[in-house]
Design a protein around this motif. Structure first.
Motif, PDB file in Angstrom:
ATOM      1  N   LEU A   1      -1.072  -0.648  13.163  1.00 47.45           N
ATOM      2  CA  LEU A   1      -0.528  -0.843  11.666  1.00 47.45           C
ATOM      3  C   LEU A   1       0.332   0.142  10.988  1.00 47.45           C
ATOM      4  O   LEU A   1      -0.183   1.252  11.437  1.00 47.45           O
ATOM      5  N   LEU A   2       1.594   0.238  10.537  1.00 41.36           N
ATOM      6  CA  LEU A   2       1.833   1.590   9.917  1.00 41.36           C
ATOM      7  C   LEU A   2       1.030   1.230   8.531  1.00 41.36           C
ATOM      8  O   LEU A   2       0.915   0.528   8.143  1.00 41.36           O
ATOM      9  N   GLU A   3       1.103   2.553   7.819  1.00 43.85           N
ATOM     10  CA  GLU A   3       0.455   2.443   6.312  1.00 43.85           C
ATOM     11  C   GLU A   3       1.221   3.126   5.626  1.00 43.85           C
ATOM     12  O   GLU A   3       1.795   4.180   5.666  1.00 43.85           O
ATOM     13  N   SER A   4       0.950   2.276   4.434  1.00 44.55           N
ATOM     14  CA  SER A   4       1.327   3.203   3.181  1.00 44.55           C
ATOM     15  C   SER A   4       0.968   3.666   2.013  1.00 44.55           C
ATOM     16  O   SER A   4       0.133   2.237   1.441  1.00 44.55           O
TER      17      SER A   4
ATOM     18  N   GLY B   1      -1.814   1.058 -11.359  1.00 44.39           N
ATOM     19  CA  GLY B   1      -2.291   1.619 -10.156  1.00 44.39           C
ATOM     20  C   GLY B   1      -1.646   1.697  -9.578  1.00 44.39           C
ATOM     21  O   GLY B   1      -0.866   2.617  -9.093  1.00 44.39           O
ATOM     22  N   ALA B   2      -2.660   2.111  -8.124  1.00 45.47           N
ATOM     23  CA  ALA B   2      -2.476   2.330  -6.653  1.00 45.47           C
ATOM     24  C   ALA B   2      -2.826   1.341  -5.273  1.00 45.47           C
ATOM     25  O   ALA B   2      -3.319   0.332  -5.758  1.00 45.47           O
ATOM     26  N   SER B   3      -1.745   0.993  -4.680  1.00 46.45           N
ATOM     27  CA  SER B   3      -2.657   0.363  -3.879  1.00 46.45           C
ATOM     28  C   SER B   3      -1.831   0.728  -2.198  1.00 46.45           C
ATOM     29  O   SER B   3      -1.363   1.767  -1.940  1.00 46.45           O
ATOM     30  N   GLU B   4      -2.547   0.173  -1.510  1.00 48.89           N
ATOM     31  CA  GLU B   4      -2.542   0.915  -0.157  1.00 48.89           C
ATOM     32  C   GLU B   4      -2.336   0.033   0.743  1.00 48.89           C
ATOM     33  O   GLU B   4      -2.832  -1.455   0.703  1.00 48.89           O
ATOM     34  N   LEU B   5      -0.866  -0.311   1.615  1.00 51.15           N
ATOM     35  CA  LEU B   5      -0.538  -1.164   2.020  1.00 51.15           C
ATOM     36  C   LEU B   5      -0.557  -1.496   3.469  1.00 51.15           C
ATOM     37  O   LEU B   5      -0.443   0.180   3.564  1.00 51.15           O
TER      38      LEU B   5
ATOM     39  N   SER C   1       9.011   0.893  -1.784  1.00 51.28           N
ATOM     40  CA  SER C   1       9.635   1.998  -2.198  1.00 51.28           C
ATOM     41  C   SER C   1       9.021   2.513  -0.349  1.00 51.28           C
ATOM     42  O   SER C   1       8.706   2.845   0.769  1.00 51.28           O
ATOM     43  N   ALA C   2       7.128   2.020  -0.954  1.00 46.47           N
ATOM     44  CA  ALA C   2       6.486   1.835   0.094  1.00 46.47           C
ATOM     45  C   ALA C   2       6.547   1.446   1.002  1.00 46.47           C
ATOM     46  O   ALA C   2       6.802   1.254   1.976  1.00 46.47           O
ATOM     47  N   VAL C   3       7.616   0.019   1.091  1.00 47.66           N
ATOM     48  CA  VAL C   3       8.047  -0.761   2.614  1.00 47.66           C
ATOM     49  C   VAL C   3       8.685  -0.708   2.951  1.00 47.66           C
ATOM     50  O   VAL C   3       9.073  -0.096   3.648  1.00 47.66           O
ATOM     51  N   GLY C   4       9.687  -0.314   1.744  1.00 48.11           N
ATOM     52  CA  GLY C   4      10.747   0.669   2.741  1.00 48.11           C
ATOM     53  C   GLY C   4      11.142   1.562   3.655  1.00 48.11           C
ATOM     54  O   GLY C   4      10.983   2.096   4.574  1.00 48.11           O
ATOM     55  N   GLU C   5       9.850   2.285   3.042  1.00 45.83           N
ATOM     56  CA  GLU C   5       9.102   3.738   4.346  1.00 45.83           C
ATOM     57  C   GLU C   5       8.428   3.236   5.035  1.00 45.83           C
ATOM     58  O   GLU C   5       8.735   3.745   6.954  1.00 45.83           O
TER      59      GLU C   5
END
Length: 169
Positions: free
Chosen positions: A85-88, A95-99, A125-129
């Motif tokens: 998996l890719l992570e971001s 808050g924050a989330s790890e995806l 933005s995290a998903v796009g990255e």
């Protein structure tokens, strides 16, 4: 036409200072749900795959993908999906989330990311990255609700962004 009146609101949820927009009334009404899905669906032939974002994006993304006759992938919270998996990390309004995202089948694809709310743009933005790292040819976004006055639209200024309903700033 779906409007703000179709959402229930809950002040100070999930943390003080946040006004939560509940999509339950839209989901409970088959005509409104269909209207929401149709409004999130781009023109046929404009995307190759739909990516639904955990968790409420999962509600709309499969309907959009089926309507377009294309496949779907998922962005999950870390620890919810196996494999390579890719992570971001996403910094969000409260808050924050790890995806994570599986890169399988995304290289060279025109991707539509579907989620329920655009606020700060942190998740999008995290998903796009991650999609860029997966080799996606292009990325566009569709949201049921956009919170005006927050920087989400500015964060995604280089992308096509569709929002069904916008909360004024």
């Amino acid at each position: 036409m779906i409007t703000l009146a179709h959402f229930d609101t809950h002040p100070d949820f999930p943390v003080p200072g946040i006004l939560f927009y509940d999509i339950s009334p839209i989901l409970a009404d088959p005509a409104l749900f269909r209207e929401a899905c149709d409004a999130l669906t781009p023109a046929p032939g404009s995307v190759d795959i739909v990516v639904g974002v955990d968790a409420r994006g999962f509600i709309f993304a499969p309907v959009v993908a089926q309507t377009l006759g294309i496949g779907m992938s998922m962005v999950r919270k870390k620890g919810k999906m196996p494999g390579d998996l890719l992570e971001s990390d996403a910094t969000i309004e409260y808050g924050a989330s790890e995806l994570v995202l599986s890169p399988n089948g995304l290289e060279g694809k025109r991707v539509l990311v579907v989620d329920d709310v655009l606020a700060t743009g942190g998740t999008a933005s995290a998903v796009g990255e991650m999609l860029a790292r997966a080799g996606a040819a292009s990325v566009r976004y569709a949201f049921l609700l956009e919170l005006g006055g927050l920087p989400g639209r500015e964060v995604l200024k280089d992308f096509v962004v569709t929002s069904v309903v916008e909360v004024p700033a």
